[in-house]
Design a protein around this motif. Structure first.
Motif, PDB file in Angstrom:
ATOM      1  N   SER A  41       5.873  -5.837  14.438  1.00 32.69           N
ATOM      2  CA  SER A  41       6.320  -4.564  15.011  1.00 32.69           C
ATOM      3  C   SER A  41       5.186  -3.563  15.187  1.00 32.69           C
ATOM      4  CB  SER A  41       7.397  -3.937  14.110  1.00 32.69           C
ATOM      5  OG  SER A  41       6.827  -3.469  12.889  1.00 32.69           O
ATOM      6  N   LEU A  42       4.002  -3.879  14.657  1.00 28.43           N
ATOM      7  CA  LEU A  42       2.916  -2.915  14.621  1.00 28.43           C
ATOM      8  C   LEU A  42       2.047  -2.961  15.868  1.00 28.43           C
ATOM      9  CD1 LEU A  42       1.749  -3.427  10.917  1.00 28.43           C
ATOM     10  CD2 LEU A  42       3.255  -1.621  11.806  1.00 28.43           C
ATOM     11  N   CYS A  43       1.429  -1.830  16.161  1.00 25.69           N
ATOM     12  CA  CYS A  43       0.471  -1.747  17.257  1.00 25.69           C
ATOM     13  C   CYS A  43      -0.779  -2.556  16.906  1.00 25.69           C
ATOM     14  CB  CYS A  43       0.120  -0.285  17.520  1.00 25.69           C
ATOM     15  SG  CYS A  43      -1.188  -0.028  18.721  1.00 25.69           S
ATOM     16  N   TYR A  44      -1.253  -2.414  15.662  1.00 24.91           N
ATOM     17  CA  TYR A  44      -2.455  -3.115  15.216  1.00 24.91           C
ATOM     18  C   TYR A  44      -2.060  -4.325  14.378  1.00 24.91           C
ATOM     19  CZ  TYR A  44      -4.779   1.161  16.720  1.00 24.91           C
ATOM     20  OH  TYR A  44      -5.237   2.228  17.458  1.00 24.91           O
ATOM     21  N   LYS A  45      -1.346  -5.240  14.980  1.00 27.96           N
ATOM     22  CA  LYS A  45      -0.862  -6.402  14.252  1.00 27.96           C
ATOM     23  C   LYS A  45      -1.895  -7.523  14.265  1.00 27.96           C
ATOM     24  CE  LYS A  45       1.536  -8.241  18.326  1.00 27.96           C
ATOM     25  NZ  LYS A  45       2.855  -8.561  18.901  1.00 27.96           N
ATOM     26  N   ARG A  46      -1.756  -8.407  13.322  1.00 29.06           N
ATOM     27  CA  ARG A  46      -2.572  -9.621  13.325  1.00 29.06           C
ATOM     28  C   ARG A  46      -1.881 -10.647  14.210  1.00 29.06           C
ATOM     29  NH1 ARG A  46      -4.698 -13.477   8.284  1.00 29.06           N
ATOM     30  NH2 ARG A  46      -5.535 -15.099   9.655  1.00 29.06           N
ATOM     31  N   ASP A  47      -2.650 -11.287  15.060  1.00 30.72           N
ATOM     32  CA  ASP A  47      -2.100 -12.256  16.004  1.00 30.72           C
ATOM     33  C   ASP A  47      -1.869 -13.588  15.299  1.00 30.72           C
ATOM     34  OD1 ASP A  47      -1.251 -13.546  18.252  1.00 30.72           O
ATOM     35  OD2 ASP A  47      -3.235 -13.753  19.168  1.00 30.72           O
ATOM     36  N   VAL A  48      -0.627 -13.833  14.908  1.00 30.90           N
ATOM     37  CA  VAL A  48      -0.275 -15.063  14.205  1.00 30.90           C
ATOM     38  C   VAL A  48       0.944 -15.689  14.869  1.00 30.90           C
ATOM     39  CG1 VAL A  48      -1.225 -14.333  11.986  1.00 30.90           C
ATOM     40  CG2 VAL A  48       1.141 -13.781  12.562  1.00 30.90           C
ATOM     41  N   ALA A  49       1.106 -16.986  14.661  1.00 29.13           N
ATOM     42  CA  ALA A  49       2.196 -17.715  15.318  1.00 29.13           C
ATOM     43  C   ALA A  49       3.481 -17.726  14.511  1.00 29.13           C
ATOM     44  CB  ALA A  49       1.748 -19.147  15.604  1.00 29.13           C
ATOM     45  N   GLU A 174     -12.733  -7.968  18.594  1.00 30.62           N
ATOM     46  CA  GLU A 174     -12.519  -9.047  17.647  1.00 30.62           C
ATOM     47  C   GLU A 174     -12.985 -10.384  18.219  1.00 30.62           C
ATOM     48  OE1 GLU A 174      -8.785  -8.788  15.233  1.00 30.62           O
ATOM     49  OE2 GLU A 174      -8.192  -7.389  16.816  1.00 30.62           O
ATOM     50  N   ILE A 175     -13.305 -11.283  17.329  1.00 29.44           N
ATOM     51  CA  ILE A 175     -13.673 -12.643  17.718  1.00 29.44           C
ATOM     52  C   ILE A 175     -12.440 -13.521  17.534  1.00 29.44           C
ATOM     53  CG2 ILE A 175     -15.147 -14.629  17.217  1.00 29.44           C
ATOM     54  CD1 ILE A 175     -17.240 -12.666  16.174  1.00 29.44           C
TER      55      ILE A 175
END
Length: 392
Positions: A41-49, A174-175
């Motif tokens: 739900s966050l703007c700065y979320k971690r991209d996870v599956a 980010e990398i």
């Protein structure tokens, strides 16, 4: 820039109110499913599956959780069903009454003064300090990239870089695909005017309040200014923008009799009851007596983890050896530990032989008469011989 920070924190408070996430007994944090749901739900979320990561692996989720607790807006306690959970305090309503500048100031002040920077490896702390100095000396839009000196910030300190973006300091490049903790995950940090200004403020004005031992402020100075923390942080913005902060006058009632189950290897355990006013040192002495040990070595209690990952509460002499400025076991009451039923601690006695006890809080009785001294309630199993037992 500060509105994004405030909105992200509101998503957190809304999530706690709506979802009432259950906390783990050992670490007192959200489980993988709840951490994942909040992250999405966050703007700065971690991209996870999927929900395959712990709370600590989501930098912003862990930051929100830490600030909410550190600021006294929530406490870890047991809900009406007896489950460990985040319980809202009256301070949250006080926070909601602040204007945007005051909310932002409170959140940043809490992060700087209360966040456990020991979550980063010890070698990371100098990198954090010098990275802020680099940002303070940078120009708006300048790409700060990895250099040989304090380059750890681009891998081991990536969570801290994510925290700075959360507070509106910058954009980051980010990398993609970085997985390992010691693999570069930040390509560049691009500060804005707010980030440059506040980095300068943190390093040169708010340094005595930094929750870290490096660089170490003079102890007398830290004690002298500790009560004026808000008076310092309100200077981040122009006069009149920040005039009040969160009212922490009301305290969560943690009085009562606490009963712990203290276990050693095998099926040997003792149940020990103590008052909320007893200290960790009192609990230590009760454990020593319950297991027929001699109180002749140093000890420590560890909360929210084991002896490697938990927050330590050292006995006085061990604290001196470790260079710890935090409150010792002799100074810390059970009430101040902010424990909840089901929470687990580690108790280490004798740093040489390393007697390690599992300590679980199995009951909090708020109606029981206060105990003048700790009481051994139940016992099972013969305790081992402290010296020369051979079988332990």
């Amino acid at each position: 820039m500060i509105e994004t920070t405030i909105n992200e924190f509101k998503k957190f408070t809304d999530f706690i109110e709506k979802e009432s996430p259950k906390l783990s007994a050992k670490l007192g944090v959200m489980g993988k499913k709840d951490a994942y749901k909040l992250n999405q739900s966050l703007c700065y979320k971690r991209d996870v599956a999927g929900p395959n990561y712990t709370q600590s692996q989501y930098p912003v989720v862990d930051l929100l959780f830490s600030v909410a607790l550190g600021g006294g807006l929530y406490v870890r306690a047991n809900d009406e069903k007896g489950r460990p959970a985040l319980i809202e305090t009256s301070a949250l309503e006080s926070y909601k009454d602040l204007n945007s500048y005051e909310k932002y100031t409170f959140l940043l002040q809490t992060y700087w003064a209360e966040f456990d920077f020991r979550k980063f490896d010890s070698f990371m702390i100098p990198a954090v300090y010098y990275f802020l100095k680099r940002v303070a000396a940078a120009k708006k839009g300048q790409r700060i990239i990895k250099e040989d000196k304090y380059s750890e910030i681009f891998y081991g300190g990536a969570a801290f870089v994510q925290h700075l973006r959360f507070f509106g300091f910058s954009e980051i490049e980010e990398i993609k695909g970085a997985k390992g903790r010691y693999e570069d995950s930040i390509r560049a940090f691009i500060p804005n005017e707010l980030g440059i200004s506040i980095s300068d403020f943190l390093i040169y004005e708010a340094l005595p309040f930094w929750n870290s031992d490096y660089p170490k402020p003079h102890r007398s100075l830290k004690k002298e200014v500790a009560t004026d923390k808000f008076d310092v942080f309100r200077k981040m913005f122009a006069d009149g923008f920040v005039t009040k902060t969160v009212d922490l006058a009301d305290r969560f009632d943690r009085s009562g009799v606490y009963t712990f189950k203290v276990s050693l290897a095998g099926d040997c355990w003792r149940q020990i009851s103590v008052s909320h006013r007893h200290t960790l040192a009192d609990l230590h002495l009760a454990i020593q007596g319950a297991f027929n040990f001699d109180d002749d070595h140093l000890y420590a209690f560890y909360v929210e983890g084991d002896t490697h990952t938990g927050k330590p509460f050292y006995c006085e002499y061990a604290a001196e050896d470790e260079g710890e400025d935090a409150k010792t076991a002799e100074e810390t009451t059970i009430e101040e530990m902010a424990l909840f039923k089901g929470q687990k601690l580690c108790y280490l006695f004798d740093f040489g032989d390393e007697w390690l006890f599992d300590v679980t809080l199995i009951k909090i009785d708020k109606n029981a008469p206060p105990l003048l001294k700790p009481l051994i309630v139940k016992t099972k199993g013969e305790p081992p011989e402290q010296y020369g037992g051979g079988s332990w």
